[in-house]
Design a protein around this motif. Structure first.
Motif, mmCIF file in Angstrom:
data_model
loop_
_atom_site.group_PDB
_atom_site.id
_atom_site.type_symbol
_atom_site.label_atom_id
_atom_site.label_comp_id
_atom_site.label_asym_id
_atom_site.label_seq_id
_atom_site.Cartn_x
_atom_site.Cartn_y
_atom_site.Cartn_z
ATOM 1 N N ILE A 1 0.859 -1.189 0.000
ATOM 2 C CA ILE A 1 0.000 0.000 0.000
ATOM 3 C C ILE A 1 0.890 1.232 0.000
ATOM 4 C CG2 ILE A 1 -1.706 1.289 1.357
ATOM 5 C CD1 ILE A 1 -2.568 -1.403 2.573
ATOM 6 N N SER B 1 -2.371 6.457 0.356
ATOM 7 C CA SER B 1 -3.672 5.818 0.093
ATOM 8 C C SER B 1 -4.633 6.181 1.227
ATOM 9 C CB SER B 1 -3.525 4.289 0.078
ATOM 10 O OG SER B 1 -2.704 3.863 -0.960
ATOM 11 N N THR B 2 -5.911 6.239 0.890
ATOM 12 C CA THR B 2 -6.893 6.495 1.940
ATOM 13 C C THR B 2 -7.092 5.213 2.747
ATOM 14 O OG1 THR B 2 -8.814 5.836 0.628
ATOM 15 C CG2 THR B 2 -8.118 8.173 0.489
ATOM 16 N N ARG C 1 -9.832 3.807 3.311
ATOM 17 C CA ARG C 1 -10.760 2.971 2.556
ATOM 18 C C ARG C 1 -10.031 2.158 1.484
ATOM 19 N NH1 ARG C 1 -16.268 4.710 -0.722
ATOM 20 N NH2 ARG C 1 -16.640 2.645 -1.592
ATOM 21 N N GLN C 2 -9.162 2.799 0.700
ATOM 22 C CA GLN C 2 -8.412 2.090 -0.335
ATOM 23 C C GLN C 2 -7.573 0.963 0.256
ATOM 24 O OE1 GLN C 2 -6.338 5.550 -1.803
ATOM 25 N NE2 GLN C 2 -7.580 5.630 -3.685
ATOM 26 N N GLU D 1 -9.751 -1.960 1.461
ATOM 27 C CA GLU D 1 -10.267 -2.728 0.328
ATOM 28 C C GLU D 1 -9.180 -3.621 -0.262
ATOM 29 O OE1 GLU D 1 -11.954 0.342 -2.147
ATOM 30 O OE2 GLU D 1 -13.864 0.287 -1.085
ATOM 31 N N LYS D 2 -7.957 -3.125 -0.334
ATOM 32 C CA LYS D 2 -6.858 -3.930 -0.869
ATOM 33 C C LYS D 2 -6.550 -5.104 0.065
ATOM 34 C CE LYS D 2 -2.692 -3.457 -3.441
ATOM 35 N NZ LYS D 2 -1.793 -2.521 -4.079
ATOM 36 N N GLU E 1 -12.508 7.862 3.551
ATOM 37 C CA GLU E 1 -11.808 8.498 2.439
ATOM 38 C C GLU E 1 -11.118 9.798 2.845
ATOM 39 O OE1 GLU E 1 -14.751 8.824 -0.624
ATOM 40 O OE2 GLU E 1 -14.772 6.665 -0.982
#
Length: 140
Positions: A16, A20-21, A23-24, A27-28, A71
């Protein structure tokens, strides 16, 4: 032995970016079913590792609800620099094994601190059954 032979290259592992947020990143992690992931900066340098617990405590601290609200926050805000330290590609095998005893995975960097992959050395924790069997053996 050369650590290069025990390296899972960066291109084959999930990581990561620190910008990155939340949320991102979540999700990853969910997509890959990971509980912890290496974090790099925009130049590819290893800056730390984040775990599910880091996200949990950050969300609790910020008292946010829902993925949309995540976010506004970034991974760089929850990195613990002392968690899961990396090793340089020139590390000797003794140190690598010592790290493997205490870390689930070992991030590997080049001499400039750029993340190049993960060490494939993994020393699993004994199962409960193995630990009990060993304790019983020692008591005999």
């Amino acid at each position: 032995m050369n650590i290069v032979m025990l390296l899972k290259p960066k291109e084959t592992v999930a990581y990561i970016y620190e910008d990155s947020t939340i949320r991102q990143a979540l999700e990853k992690m969910k997509a890959h079913s990971y509980t912890a992931v290496p974090v790099i900066d925009e130049y590819g340098k290893y800056v730390g590792t984040v775990s599910e617990g880091d996200f949990l405590w950050y969300i609790v601290e910020k008292q946010t609800q829902g993925m949309k609200s995540q976010e506004k926050y970034f991974v760089r805000d929850l990195i613990r620099t002392d968690f899961n330290p990396s090793v340089k590609i020139s590390v000797d095998m003794k140190e690598l094994y010592e790290r493997a005893l205490n870390q689930n995975f070992i991030p590997v960097t080049d001499d400039s601190g750029v993340f190049i992959g993960l060490s494939l050395i993994h020393i699993p924790e004994p199962t409960r059954q193995e630990a009990i069997s060993y304790a019983v053996f020692c008591l005999k």
